[in-house]
Design a protein around this motif. Structure first.
Motif, short mmCIF file in Angstrom:
data_model
loop_
_atom_site.label_atom_id
_atom_site.label_comp_id
_atom_site.label_asym_id
_atom_site.label_seq_id
_atom_site.Cartn_x
_atom_site.Cartn_y
_atom_site.Cartn_z
N UNK A 5 1.04 -1.25 0.46
CA UNK A 5 0.19 0.20 0.10
C UNK A 5 0.87 1.34 -0.14
N UNK A 6 0.29 1.66 -0.81
CA UNK A 6 1.56 3.30 -1.10
C UNK A 6 0.54 4.72 -0.85
N UNK A 7 0.95 6.11 -0.24
CA UNK A 7 0.43 7.28 -0.70
C UNK A 7 1.27 8.08 -0.79
N UNK A 8 0.63 7.96 -2.03
CA UNK A 8 1.59 9.08 -2.39
C UNK A 8 0.58 11.35 -2.23
N UNK A 9 1.54 11.56 -2.03
CA UNK A 9 1.26 13.16 -1.99
C UNK A 9 2.14 14.04 -2.45
N UNK A 10 1.18 14.73 -3.40
CA UNK A 10 1.08 16.04 -4.34
C UNK A 10 1.06 15.89 -6.08
N UNK A 11 0.38 16.02 -6.00
CA UNK A 11 -0.15 15.91 -7.85
C UNK A 11 -0.89 16.81 -8.56
N UNK A 12 0.68 17.25 -8.67
CA UNK A 12 0.76 18.32 -9.68
C UNK A 12 1.34 16.80 -11.31
N UNK A 13 1.22 17.53 -12.05
CA UNK A 13 1.62 16.97 -13.59
C UNK A 13 2.23 15.42 -12.81
N UNK A 14 3.91 15.32 -12.62
CA UNK A 14 4.46 14.54 -12.00
C UNK A 14 3.58 13.38 -11.41
N UNK A 15 3.07 13.90 -10.19
CA UNK A 15 2.46 13.20 -9.15
C UNK A 15 1.21 12.77 -10.14
N UNK A 16 0.63 12.94 -10.88
CA UNK A 16 -0.46 12.85 -10.95
C UNK A 16 -0.06 11.07 -12.23
N UNK A 17 0.54 12.18 -13.04
CA UNK A 17 1.94 10.14 -13.67
C UNK A 17 1.94 9.72 -13.22
N UNK A 18 2.83 9.43 -12.08
CA UNK A 18 3.27 8.91 -11.13
C UNK A 18 1.94 8.07 -10.64
N UNK A 19 0.75 8.39 -10.15
CA UNK A 19 -0.31 7.59 -9.29
C UNK A 19 -0.92 6.86 -10.40
N UNK A 20 -1.10 6.86 -11.81
CA UNK A 20 -1.50 6.48 -12.66
C UNK A 20 -0.73 5.09 -13.19
#
Ligand code: NDP
Length: 290
Positions: A5-20
């Motif tokens: 399980x992973x938490x991702x904080x920061x959803x700029x262009x890079x964060x959104x790409x990582x999340x996808x």
């Protein structure tokens, strides 16, 4: 085996790409962003969004940050440090090495393992075969979460000292930005005579591609700090740098960039390196006297 399980904080262009990318690989993902709406697409794709940053921290032992800089990390986490103990914080935001070293002290004070990363591809290439990231900090943390982190970019571990990944990242951008500015400058020189960029591009490509041919010899000179100038010496290259400045001035261009290069060569010659290879400019750049 299931990915952690992973938490991702920061959803700029890079964060959104990582999340996808993480969701595509079925990583159980919790997201948080100062501006919540930026997470809408990730939530639609299966991410859990929390309303507070503390809940996001509580959701996973692995917390990935993708923020503008390290100051943003303190803004977000400074008030919830009691939720950090025992976590592994992977900060993929860019900043300078010193700021990163300070963050390591801060992290240690709060009982959190800090892994520093610098992702070396633009947002559309996150998760692709060419994506890689420099990492520094505790190697064990990288090894523990390698299976998740390599989905974002292949890890390249460069050492224990936290600032090292940032230093490698900034060195790559130093090279990239300086080369790009040189490319633009060259285009403007021919444009001053009405030459279209499209008509000059094949030559630029040839030039840029040929740069990599010099690198191995350059590295040998640098590592030995020995700069034999049999083929092309610094004085000759300095005369060329003078010509580029004059051509730029005659074309009415802003000559800031070629003047900076000219100044380096002039200093190299003044320091007595005229008969050596252009690589002896490293002595000027590094600030070493001899
Ligand atoms: P952005 O600058 O767009 O990232 C912004 C993120 O940081 C957003 O989530 C933003 O929140 C958050 N943020 C910024 N300041 C604060 C603050 N004071 N408090 C809380 N949150 C804050 O960058 P990118 O997504 O483009 O990149 C992230 C990092 O990756 C940067 O360090 C960048 O240099 C690096 N990088 C970027 C690449 C790219 O192609 N874009 C390529 C390689 C590296 P909010 O949405 O609320 O504004």
């Amino acid at each position: 085996p299931a990915l952690p399980s992973t938490t991702l904080i920061g959803l700029g262009p890079m964060g959104r790409a990582m999340g996808r990318v993480l969701l595509e690989h079925d990583v159980p993902l919790t997201v948080f962003n100062r501006t919540p709406a930026r997470g809408d697409a990730l939530v639609a794709a299966g991410a859990r969004r929390t309303t507070t940053v503390a809940e996001a921290l509580d959701a996973s032992d692995l917390v990935v940050l993708s923020l503008t800089d390290y100051a943003a990390m303190y803004d977000l986490l400074g008030d919830v440090t009691d939720h950090l103990a025992g976590k592994t914080l992977v900060n993929l935001s860019s900043d300078n090495p010193q700021e990163t070293e300070c963050a390591a002290v801060w992290a240690a004070e709060h009982g959190v393992r800090l892994l520093v990363g610098g992702v070396m591809v633009p947002e559309p290439l996150v998760g692709s075969e060419v994506a890689y990231a420099f990492y520094s900090g505790p190697r064990a943390a990288l090894e523990e979460y390698d299976d998740v982190l390599r989905l974002i970019a292949a890890p390249r571990y460069v050492g224990e000292a936290h600032g090292l990944a940032q230093l490698h990242y900034q060195a790559q951008l130093d090279i990239f930005l300086t080369c790009l500015a040189g490319v633009l400058h060259g285009y403007q020189l021919v444009a001053s005579a009405g030459v279209r960029a499209a008509d000059f591009t094949a030559y630029v490509k040839d030039n840029v591609d040929s740069l990599s041919m010099y690198l191995e010899e350059t590295a040998r000179h640098l590592d030995a700090d020995d700069h034999p100038g049999d083929a092309a010496n610094l004085r000759m290259m300095g005369a060329t740098a003078d010509h580029v400045v004059r051509a730029s001035e005659q074309a009415g261009l802003d000559a800031t960039l070629p003047r900076a290069v000219q100044a380096l060569y002039a200093r190299g010659i003044a320091a007595g390196h005229g008969d050596q290879s252009w690589t002896a400019l490293a002595r000027v750049i590094s600030g070493r006297r001899s």
